[in-house]
Every structure is written in C-alpha cells, then in structure tokens.
Scaffold this active site. Structure first.
Site, short mmCIF file in Angstrom:
data_model
loop_
_atom_site.label_atom_id
_atom_site.label_comp_id
_atom_site.label_asym_id
_atom_site.label_seq_id
_atom_site.Cartn_x
_atom_site.Cartn_y
_atom_site.Cartn_z
N ASP A 152 -6.23 -2.19 -2.64
CA ASP A 152 -5.39 -1.30 -3.43
C ASP A 152 -4.96 -2.00 -4.72
O ASP A 152 -4.97 -1.43 -5.80
CB ASP A 152 -4.16 -0.87 -2.63
CG ASP A 152 -4.50 -0.33 -1.24
OD1 ASP A 152 -5.41 -0.88 -0.60
OD2 ASP A 152 -3.86 0.63 -0.80
N GLU A 195 3.52 0.01 7.68
CA GLU A 195 2.45 -0.75 7.06
C GLU A 195 3.05 -1.62 5.94
O GLU A 195 3.33 -2.75 6.17
CB GLU A 195 1.36 0.20 6.56
CG GLU A 195 0.06 -0.52 6.34
CD GLU A 195 -1.18 0.22 6.83
OE1 GLU A 195 -1.08 1.33 7.36
OE2 GLU A 195 -2.26 -0.35 6.68
N GLU A 224 -2.00 9.10 -0.92
CA GLU A 224 -2.98 8.14 -0.40
C GLU A 224 -4.38 8.73 -0.40
O GLU A 224 -5.34 8.07 -0.77
CB GLU A 224 -2.60 7.78 1.04
CG GLU A 224 -3.63 6.89 1.73
CD GLU A 224 -3.16 6.41 3.10
OE1 GLU A 224 -2.32 7.11 3.72
OE2 GLU A 224 -3.61 5.35 3.53
N ASP A 260 0.84 -1.21 0.00
CA ASP A 260 0.00 0.00 0.00
C ASP A 260 0.87 1.25 0.00
O ASP A 260 0.54 2.24 -0.63
CB ASP A 260 -0.95 0.00 1.20
CG ASP A 260 -0.22 -0.15 2.53
OD1 ASP A 260 0.91 -0.67 2.55
OD2 ASP A 260 -0.79 0.25 3.56
N TRP A 312 -11.85 -5.72 -1.56
CA TRP A 312 -10.51 -6.18 -1.17
C TRP A 312 -10.42 -7.68 -1.49
O TRP A 312 -9.51 -8.13 -2.17
CB TRP A 312 -10.29 -5.92 0.33
CG TRP A 312 -9.77 -4.56 0.63
CD1 TRP A 312 -8.52 -4.26 1.10
CD2 TRP A 312 -10.45 -3.30 0.49
NE1 TRP A 312 -8.38 -2.90 1.24
CE2 TRP A 312 -9.54 -2.29 0.89
CE3 TRP A 312 -11.71 -2.92 0.07
CZ2 TRP A 312 -9.86 -0.94 0.87
CZ3 TRP A 312 -12.04 -1.57 0.05
CH2 TRP A 312 -11.12 -0.60 0.44
C1 BGC Z 1 -3.99 1.03 3.82
C2 BGC Z 1 -4.93 1.08 2.65
C3 BGC Z 1 -5.81 -0.12 2.81
C4 BGC Z 1 -6.64 0.16 4.02
C5 BGC Z 1 -7.79 -0.68 4.30
C6 BGC Z 1 -4.82 1.25 5.03
O1 BGC Z 1 -4.12 1.43 6.18
O2 BGC Z 1 -2.94 1.90 3.70
O3 BGC Z 1 -4.44 1.44 1.49
O4 BGC Z 1 -6.50 -0.53 1.71
O5 BGC Z 1 -5.83 0.33 5.15
O6 BGC Z 1 -8.75 0.16 4.57
#
Ligand code: BGC
Length: 974
Positions: A550, A543, A811, A537, A606
């Site tokens: 994504d 993370e 983001e 991400d 997702w």
């Molecule tokens: C990530 C996102 C991800 C999401 C889920 C985040 O912390 O960076 O891109 O899809 O969490 O909601």
C-alpha cells in the site's frame, strides 16, 4: 538565464525568442519585498527536543514574492545560548558566507555536539543582487542522549506473576497503571528536561499537569531492537525550593496489547493476538534538573516509585478500546503531598519472572520470553508526534432503536471522541464506532472483524457535567453510537477528535468536476487516517499495519498531500529493522508477527517499498542522507532480489501471491509483475547510486537492467509491438517500468486503451495497475481517456465511491455497490475485509497534481519546477463535461507552487506561482508565442520581468521564468 534543452532531438523548435531577463532597478527593488529566511527546521522538525545525530541537517524557506527572488549565498550561526547568538558569538558553528542556493539538507559542521546541549541558531541569506537579509529570528534544537551511558534511569514496572494469556475466546484487557514519584527541589532551576519511554504507551504528568499533547508515546518500534524515547521540557512545570511530583499512566499499546489480525487468525503468543513483544508494560524516565548555580540533579525511575492498577482507566487497548470509570479517578495523584501509601512499590522491570510462551505466526511456531527484555538501543523519536489536528462537531443524531443514539460526524476519520455528558454516578455509557450505517440506521461493524472498537465511560455523577476522551486507543469511524443513557443526550455530547501524525498539509487540488474535488479531499482524509505513527493500511479493523504494498503504491501522492519527510524518516527505520535475514523487506513494518510461510514473508511490489520509498523521499526533498543511511540495507535487498531471477534476469514468483491486489477479474501473472517491479528497482538504484557518488554500483545496476530489458522483450513482446500479457495492469506496468521500447509504446498504449474501451470505458486494475494507469495514458497520447476515467461515475471508479457517499477512499472498488451492498458478489466480503479508508486507490492523486494541474519537479527536490497543465479536449467525454479548470497548489520544500488554469471559449488562462529561489519552466498549449500574454503584455514582444526565455515546440510554448507569480492568457485556435 540559459534555456535548458529538453529532449531537443524530439522537440523541434518552431521558433525561439530569447528575451533577456529584466533586472529590477535599485529603486524598484527597494519597493518590493525583501528576501528573508523563515520556517527554520532541523531534521525536518521545528525546534526538535532530542536530536541524536551529531550532524543534524538544517533547512529554511525563503519568503519573497518578488520576481526573480533568489538566494546566492547563506550563512548559519549557532551558539550555546540566545545571548551569545544575539551578540554574534557563534560558539557552536559559524558557517561563514557560503556561496550557493542550497536551503535544505545542510549538515551541521561546527564543534562536536554533546548530549543534552541546547543549541540556538539563525540564518541569513544573500539575494540575487548580493544584498544580505537580516538575520532570521533565532530558533533552537536540543541534543538528545547520544550514548547509552547517558541513561542512569532503569526500566520499572509492576510485579507481574500472571500467566500468559491463552484463551482466544476471551479478551484480556488490563488496566492502565499509574506511576508516581515525589521529590524535593532545593534550588533555583535553570532547566528541567525529562526523557521518557515505555514498553507500551505513556502519558506523562508533572505536578498535576499533563506534559505535552502527543498521543501514543513513545511510538512503535521493534522493542527488541530499539525503543524510542521522547524528551520534554518541564522547566515551567517544576517548582523550585519545594516538593514536586512526577506521574505517568502506562498502557499496553503495541508492545503488549492486541495488534493486527493476530487474534483473528491465531497468531502471537499462545495464538492470543496480544503481547506480541512482551506481556508487562514497563516505563523509564529521567528528569534532569540543571540548577542556576551550575549544579545538576537527576530524578530517575527506580523501585522507589509507586504504582497502582486501581486508577480509572480500566481497559486501554489500541484495537479494542478504552474503559474508563470516573468514580475511580485518583485526584491529585501526580501532585506532591498525595497519599500513595496504598499504592504498590514499583519493581525493576527485570525482576519480573521470565514468561515463556509459544509464539505462532505464518512461518511456524517458536518459544519466546514475554518477560522483560531490555531494548538494546534507545533512539530519540524523530517523527512528527500523533496529535489532535481538528475537531469535528456532530452533524446529526438519530435514535434508530429506543435508547440507541447514533451520531453522524459527517466525515470518516481516525481518532476518538470527546464525550460531554451529565448523569448520575455509576451510569455507564457504551460508545461504539462504525464507518457505515446499515439501511435501518444502526451501526455496521462487521468490517471491524475482531477490533471491538468500543469505549465505555462510567460517570462519577458530577452535577456540573463531565468531559472525557480516551488516551490509549483510536478508531476509524464516522458514526458513534451511545447507549446506556438514562436521558437522550444532546447533539453537543459528542465531538470527533481527529488524530494523526502531525504531517503539515502541503497540497490542495480542486477542479471543475465537484465529484473529483471531493475525491481529492477524500484522499487527504484517508491519508490522515492512515498516517498514525506508521503508514497503515486502514484505521478501523483489526489490522492497522504498515502494509508495504500500500505504501509503495501511495507514497507518490502522500508526498504531495503533506510534508511527510520526518514521518518517512522514522518509518524507514522501522522498515530497515524488519528487513528479513535473507534480504527481503516484509509485508508490513514494523513486523511483530510473520505473515506467509518461511522465506515467503514478502510479496512482489510489497517488498520493493524498500527501494521505492527512499527514492521518492530523495526525489521530493533532495534527501541523499536517507539514501546513504539505508544504502547497505538496499544493497542487501537487491542482492537477494537479483539472485532470485531467472538465468535471463527476469522476475519470478517467490513470495505471497497478492499480485495486482483487488483487481476486477483480471489478474496479471505474478512473474510478470515481479519483473516490472525489479526493473523499477534497478532503475531507481542506478539513479540513487549516482546521486550518492557510487558510479560503479550505478553501472552494475544498469547492466542488470539492460539484461532484464532484453529478456523482457524476448519473452513478453510480440513482433507487432504488443505485450503478450494483455491485462490492463500488465501493459501499464511494462510502460511505467520503461520496458517498452519507444517505438512500440504507441502500440502498447493502443492495446491498453482498446481493452478499456471494450470494457465500456472501465478499469479492471487493482492496487498495482491503478497507480500508473492514468499517468501512462497521459504520457503516451491518451490523455483524454485518462481524464475520462478520472471523471467516471460508473463502477468501478473513484467517482462511483463519491456519488455513493464516500468521504474517504475505499479499500476495494466494490467495498459498496448498489447491487450487492457491502457484501460484494461473494456475499461475505464485509466480514472478511472491507475497509472504507484505505489509501492505495487514492494514488491517482499524484497524476492529478503532476499531470492535470501540471505541477512537477524538473530533477530532484523541486529546485527547478515544471508547470505543464494538461487540459483535456473540450469534447472528449460524452459522459461528462471534461475538466475545464483546475486549481492546485503544492508547498514543496522550497515554498508554495500554484497552478490554476481555466479553459473557456478558446481562451486558456494560467496563474502560476514559482517560489523564491527556484525557477520554472511553464508550458502553454499553443505553438504561437504571439497568442500569449503575461500580465497583459505580449510574450512575442519580449521584455517581461521574470521571463527569461520563450520557445515554441510542436503544439506548446515553453516559457522559462524566475521565481514569482505570473498570469498567462492564451488565445487558442478556434
Ligand atoms: C491489507 C492490504 C494489504 C494486503 C496484502 C490486507 O489485509 O489491508 O491493504 O496490502 O492485506 O494483500
């Protein structure tokens, strides 16, 4: 060549001019370039070192710029030695002449391949005149270890009696360990191959030299199910008739280090956020020596190896950074003759004690063993390696406060720096990284959350200067801060090393709007930064996970920007491995800690990545092998997904409630989103089932889809033809999932456009709606509005980011705003989650390539290419000059496609390249073929080499062409 019919019931030909494709005469043919096969690859990789399928797939690309160049037949031969191959003795496989155009996805069909075999191969092709090319230069692949019995080495590690780390307030950052083994070689070496893996990360050395330039080996997998190994050819590094040494540096990596947001939220063993798979990194290596006399010998990891924790790499963590004390360097530690008496003996990894711990995660807590667990399967690494692809010199250096030096590398990227510095022994330089600066010029690091992202280098005091770069960490950054220096460092002290999985670039997009040309580059940079071993991400904060929502949003753009076939081949295995027992694909893959409550470890859209990703890879590369490999898993997923619907067959909200994530104040109901994604899945499954010869399954998916569609109409469509949910995203998703009957599409797009117009021509869409917003507007008569949104500079828009200095895709739409800075309206967003390098909103680039530039595939795998540029009306945007030229190219699996168009003063000029062995259908914006010339010749008069047919349809002219480059000029009606 026959003209294909495209929806002819809809498109009434106004006129049709059939022009026989002209043939080159034998004499003129001799003058043009001949067809040759190049870019030979096996399983999408060049000369791979460890193939572990017995039926690897071959591909090549035909080079020829000749109009009409095509392959009519091919022949592969493969042999066990280059000599045999050269002599035409194909002792592995001779395909003989196979009639057909296929140049990829061709599976090996020779004699059964064995572990370790060196295989040499070449191909020749026959062109459209039946003339054979020369044989391509030979290339090779090597077989990996196909059976667990091929491993005689065992996992080793250091004696580890430490307790499980349980203090969340204190980082535990162990040193990287050095391992070594000396051995003698008494014969001539024909070939020396080392197979290696780590629970953790390894760098391998042989006789003082680092082996290869890849980072983060062996790669991330669920180590409890499978570990990757790499194979390295060290024939040139070993010394015959003498002493030799092997060395390895082994660090925590994803296996034992800090991963994701575990520390932040208190997940992982004892809530520590680290050691998610185990607490003690381990190493395995097997050097296989083949001597010229036909004998073999193997040097394997075992307790005779030595290990020390007293090397220079004092800390080595992917998120936290690396600490290196050059005074502790070990000299010739990976050379023979080094005195390792003070080193410890390595131990068999399974001799360390069991280490019980309580593992915390979203679904609850469970007891785990953090001691050694032998990976049940060793798998040859099948992705592209992570390596340095570019160096970035510093653009400027400032000193915002005394002794604090801030370097600007001019570009947000993922990687590390190379430090080049002079100073005295013991001087310690702290290196911090950030994506953004605060107004006072100091680093803004709040958005890194728990990722320390700090490297430290202690000088050994070399008067000639010292150069250093970390090996076991990476950061997402543009700015670098150096502190701790006695004297101000020069600008050359810092160079950025760009790291990512080596996915060769395939796409370029430029247009008359420089802001959007910059955005196109920003998307590419963001892709680089987040295609590091897995599709992450973000590359900077704590993370860096393979968030599936994504990926599903962005993969359509990813496949155009770069050749990601091998990358996704690898990641699909990670995804498969993390499929939940009940059938869902999870929030991210790999999935070392569960996010979300029990049986809620997924989210609509997702979870659907498990269908969307293979479908996209198949569409792009014609890879039905991927569909076959994952079919059972996809079927299990669909069974679970369909079982979760309402009795009418509509989606429900079951998992994590992310929905149209990061939308601007206009959420869309989750069950509606779920329904649209389920419809997409069903359609894709139907298509994929047909492609791999499963018509009954295809039929049953179609039945489900029709049931869902009927229920959707009943629940969500109004008698006037609208959608009852009036958000931008709801209408976009319903259209893109083909849930709107054709006769109602106009009304839905009208409502969508109305919503956008009432919002002062601004989007409100999040991750899900944004992806298909522009494609749906363009597909349904509102193309000018799509281009206007694309070029918008007002908040929220892609252009807003660029005019505010973005060099990567943010983001959130409001990652930074002129009103609220980094903090968003709630004042706290920055410390929570605010990445400046997230690819999801970059998904618009698929539309830029496919619609604005007009490069598309007609069917699967870019064998037939569509070029249909879509210039907006010249006066369609009061806020900016609508795009009036585009220059784009995409190197598909068959070669390079280009589409470059300019619209000026009632003239439309289009330059197109259609790669050899493919055909093109080109659409030009006039219904009058007589208004078009190609290379100066009128299309109406016919007889243009390479042009097979011309037909006029509505307001376009459709031109069927063979491979080649074409220059069209269209006189437009004033
Ligand atoms: C990530 C996102 C991800 C999401 C889920 C985040 O912390 O960076 O891109 O899809 O969490 O909601």
């Amino acid at each position: 060549m026959a003209t294909r019919s495209i929806g002819q019931s809809l498109l009434k030909p106004l006129c049709f001019i059939a022009i026989a494709a002209l043939s080159l005469t034998a004499e003129s043919r001799a003058m043009t370039d001949k067809i040759e096969a190049s870019a030979l690859r096996v399983e999408y990789l060049e000369q791979p070192d460890n193939i572990d399928t017995r039926t690897p797939r071959f591909s090549w690309v035909l080079t020829s710029t000749r109009r009409g160049a095509a392959q009519t037949a091919w022949q592969i031969r493969a042999a066990t030695s280059p000599e045999r191959l050269a002599a035409g003795d194909a002792d592995l496989w001779d395909s003989d002449k196979v009639i057909g155009q296929q140049t990829n996805q061709i599976a090996y069909a020779g004699r059964t391949l064995a572990s370790r075999e060196d295989c040499f191969w070449q191909v020749r092709v026959w062109d459209e005149f039946g003339e054979a090319s020369t044989w391509s230069p030979p290339t090779r692949w090597r077989m990996g270890l196909l059976s667990s019995a091929d491993w005689s080495a065992d996992w080793i590690t250091f004696r580890d009696d430490s307790s499980v780390h349980s203090d969340r307030n204190k980082l535990l950052l162990p040193p990287a360990r050095h391992y070594r083994k000396q051995f003698a070689i008494s014969k001539e070496v024909r070939r020396a191959i080392i197979h290696a893996s780590a629970l953790g990360l390894y760098d391998l050395y042989c006789n003082g030299q680092r082996v290869g330039d890849a980072y983060f080996q062996p790669g991330w997998s669920d180590y409890h199910q499978r570990a990757y190994y790499r194979s390295h050819d060290v024939t040139a590094l070993v010394r015959a008739h003498g002493e030799n040494a092997l060395g390895a540096v082994v660090a925590d990596g994803w296996y034992a280090g800090y991963v994701g947001f575990g520390l932040l939220v208190g997940y992982g063993p004892e809530k520590s956020g680290r050691s998610l798979y185990g607490k003690t990194p381990a190493f395995i290596a097997q050097l296989e020596l083949d001597y010229t006399d036909g004998t073999h010998e193997t040097v394997v990891t075992d307790p005779t190896w030595r290990v020390t924790d007293r090397g220079p790499t004092r800390e080595a963590d992917l998120l936290m950074g690396e600490t290196y004390d050059a005074r502790a360097e070990l000299g010739n530690w990976s050379e023979p003759g080094y005195n390792d008496n003070a080193w410890d003996h390595a131990v068999a990894a399974d001799s360390n004690p069991i280490a019980k711990a309580m593992f915390y995660e979203g679904t609850g807590q469970r007891e785990v063993n953090l001691g050694f667990v032998r990976p049940p399967k060793m798998k040859a690494y099948n992705g592209p390696p992570v390596c340095v692809t570019q160096e970035l010199p510093a653009q400027s250096v400032s000193e915002p406060t005394p002794g604090v030096f801030v370097y600007d590398l001019g570009q947000n990227f993922a990687g590390v720096i190379r430090l080049k510095i002079k100073g005295s022994a013991g001087e310690q330089i702290r290196i911090r990284h950030a994506e953004m600066l605060k107004p006072d010029g100091t680093l803004m690091t709040e958005n890194l959350r728990k990722a320390r992202a700090t490297d430290t280098y202690t000088l050994r005091g070399d008067p000639a200067g010292e150069t250093w770069s970390p090996r076991f960490t990476y950061h997402g950054f543009r700015y670098v801060e150096l502190t701790g220096l006695a004297t101000p460092p020069p600008i050359e002290a810092v160079t950025g090393l760009v790291l990512h999985s080596d996915t060769p670039p395939t796409g370029n997009f430029e247009c008359s709007d420089p802001v959007m040309s910059r955005f196109a580059r920003n998307a590419q940079w963001t892709q680089h930064s987040n295609f590091v071993e897995i599709p992450t991400d973000c590359p900077q904060r704590d993370e860096r996970l393979g968030w599936t929502g994504d990926v599903q949003a962005y993969i359509g753009t990813a496949v155009l920007n770069a050749d990601v076939a091998a990358f996704f081949t690898k990641w699909m295995d990670d995804l498969n491995e993390s499929q939940r027992s009940f059938g869902a694909y999870p929030d991210y893959a790999p999935y070392p800690m569960a996010h979300g409550a029990a049986r809620k470890t997924f989210g609509s859209a997702w979870t659907d990545v498990g269908i969307i990703c293979p479908w996209t890879i198949w569409q792009t590369y014609g890879d039905t092998g991927m569909l076959q490999r994952h079919w059972d898993s996809m079927t299990r997923f669909m069974e679970w997904r369909w079982a979760g619907t309402t009795p009418e067959g509509l989606g429900t909200q079951l998992g994590n409630p992310w929905g149209d994530w990061l939308n601007i104040g206009e959420p869309t109901p989750l069950d509606f989103i779920d329904t649209c994604y389920l419809a997409l899945d069903l359609r894709m499954m139907e298509e994929m089932a047909r492609a791999i010869g499963r018509p009954l399954e295809a039929q049953s998916y179609l039945v489900c889809l029709n049931k869902l569609k009927a229920a959707f109409r009943k629940k969500y469509l109004t008698p006037e033809g609208g959608v009852t949910i009036s958000t931008q995203t709801a209408q976009v998703l319903a259209l893109s999932a083909d849930l709107i009957p054709a006769e109602q599409a106009e009304a839905v797009v009208g409502a969508l456009a109305g919503n956008i117009e009432q919002n002062n021509f601004r989007m409100k869409t999040g991750f899900l709606g944004t992806k298909s917003l522009l494609p749906m507007l363009s597909a349904h008569g509102r193309h000018d509005l799509a281009v206007r949104l694309f070029q918008s500079r007002q908040f929220p828009s892609w252009g807003y980011e660029v005019v505010n200095g973005a060099t990567t895709v943010w983001e959130r739409w409001d990652s930074y705003t002129t009103e609220h800075g980094f903090n968003g309206v709630n004042g706290k967003q920055n410390a929570r989650m605010n990445s400046f390098s997230h690819y999801a909103f970059g998904a618009v680039m698929e539309w830029a390539y496919r619609t604005l530039a007009g490069i598309d595939s007609d069917g699967v795998g870019f064998r037939r290419i569509i070029i249909r540029p879509r210039p907006p009306a010249p006066d369609s945007n009061p806020a900016a000059t609508p795009v009036n030229w585009v220059k784009a190219d995409y190197t598909c699996i068959n070669g390079k496609i280009t589409s470059a168009w300019t619209r000026e003063n009632n003239r439309f000029v289009l330059d197109v390249t259609i790669p050899a062995n493919t055909t093109g259908t080109i659409y030009l914006p006039t219904a009058t073929p007589a208004a078009i010339t190609e290379g100066g010749l009128s299309l109406a008069e016919g007889k243009i080499l390479g042009i097979a047919a011309v037909s006029a349809e509505r307001n376009e002219t459709r031109v069927e062409v063979t491979a080649g480059s074409y220059h069209f000029v269209v006189s437009l009606d004033p």
